[in-house]
Design an enzyme around this catalytic site. Sequence first.
Site, PDB file in Angstrom:
ATOM      1  N   ASP A  11     147.678   2.540 -16.945  1.00  0.00           N
ATOM      2  CA  ASP A  11     147.215   3.411 -18.023  1.00  0.00           C
ATOM      3  C   ASP A  11     145.766   3.767 -17.756  1.00  0.00           C
ATOM      4  OD1 ASP A  11     149.635   3.174 -19.172  1.00  0.00           O
ATOM      5  OD2 ASP A  11     149.014   1.926 -20.867  1.00  0.00           O
ATOM      6  N   ASP A 130     161.035   8.756 -24.073  1.00  0.00           N
ATOM      7  CA  ASP A 130     160.719   7.570 -24.879  1.00  0.00           C
ATOM      8  C   ASP A 130     161.746   7.489 -25.997  1.00  0.00           C
ATOM      9  OD1 ASP A 130     158.498   7.272 -23.310  1.00  0.00           O
ATOM     10  OD2 ASP A 130     157.089   8.129 -24.764  1.00  0.00           O
TER      11      ASP A 130
END
Lengths: 251, 220
Positions: A11, A130
């Site tokens: 990330d 997702d």
Amino acid sequence: MLTKRIIPCLDIDNARVVKGISFVDIKDAGDPAELANYYNSEGADELVFLDITASSEKRKTMIDVVEKVSSEIFIPLTVGGGVKSVKDMGNMLNAGADKVGINSAAITNPKLIEDCSKHFGSQCVVVAIDSKKFNNGWNVFSHGGKIKTEKEALNWAKEATNLGAGELLVTSIDQDGQKSGYDIDLLKEISRNVEIPVIASGGAGKLEHFLSAINDGQADAVLAASIFHYRKFKIKEVKEFLKNNKINIRI
Amino acid sequence: MINEIITNTIMKKSNIAIVDTGSANLHSVLKACKKVGAMVSITSDEKDLYKSDGIIFPGVGSSDAVMKSIKKKNLITPINNLMKKNHPFLNICLGMQILFDSSEEGSEKGLGFIPGTVKKFSRYKKTENLKIPHMGWNSVNFKSKHMVFKGVPNETKFYFVHSYYCLPKYDENSFATTDYGIEFCSVSIKNRVIATQFHPEKSGEIGLIIYKNFIQYTVI
């Protein structure tokens, strides 16, 4: 035979890796290039960078990160986060990304998948899904899992494939961060119904979880973030475990 | 190991031209060449191709797009001439596929430099369903030796991403094979044209060795 891929995900916020801890052999756990180098030496088959920078101005720093990492590391690099247009994807590819992940923008405008794959080839286009379980299926969420959409995960996976996606990155929001294993039913349902490769994401906590995502979930690749960042397992250990369990792995 | 690659690279400087196919992976190829110390440029000018010591022909996307791109730039004749005259080439992925006569992927004719066709993988083979594209690391089995693959052990794994594979008409043009449901040709060599279906620029350090070897090969 083709090997199953092990993919660490980093990330990135404003050009820095977040969630990283100081590894013994790394001076600066926040430097994307240094961490990418480390994972490469550990045997990562690919790298995924997820840009979680909130402001779009600062997002430009991601281009520099991609440019730098791809000049030093010669394994496939997927970049995702905030990609909204063919132009955004082109910028990432020109900077040195090999594949670009699209998520929310594709949900709002599915034609983006088609446009990008026509422009750059479907091998560059990774559609990230997702999803969260409900009753007999899975809802698709956008904007980093914050907004529930009208889409159902399996149908969306098929639609994205038909539009020209080259690969699917399937994340279970329920399992993400739980360390209790990938959502096997979700993976299996999608993997056996689409012809493109599926990357499993969300839930790795034990070595067995990787094995189950591949054997039971029929995933073509497994992605994990915190398990590698926090050094619970090295990529090498995961690979050796899988190899000992008769999975084709690059060591 | 990377440092070794760099320090060992080419005493004599080689001038490499990368054909601007408009493909998304041009920059990766450029970066790999620079990493091993080559003098390199991306070009669509035939003069640069003739002046070069060696040419890299990359390509991802669709074969029709690549053929149309080089046709538009009037590069088909110079490329064909150079290949026939034993100029060194490294053709990668689609760059390999366009060397053949035709492809199931599109309607544009290939260069026809290597006799044979390009076919789509079939999803249903043996007992398992294969994913298409063939994407990831797979083993390459070399049938013989070549300077460009010096230091590359047999069955080394390289990074692939493609939905179509080359089927040379003559076995002599199949230099290495890879298993994906079928045993397909993953390296083809004719004259001094070396063509790989996999991406050496995405196959880590062993891939860079191929770049290094190729660059040396262009100046011998």
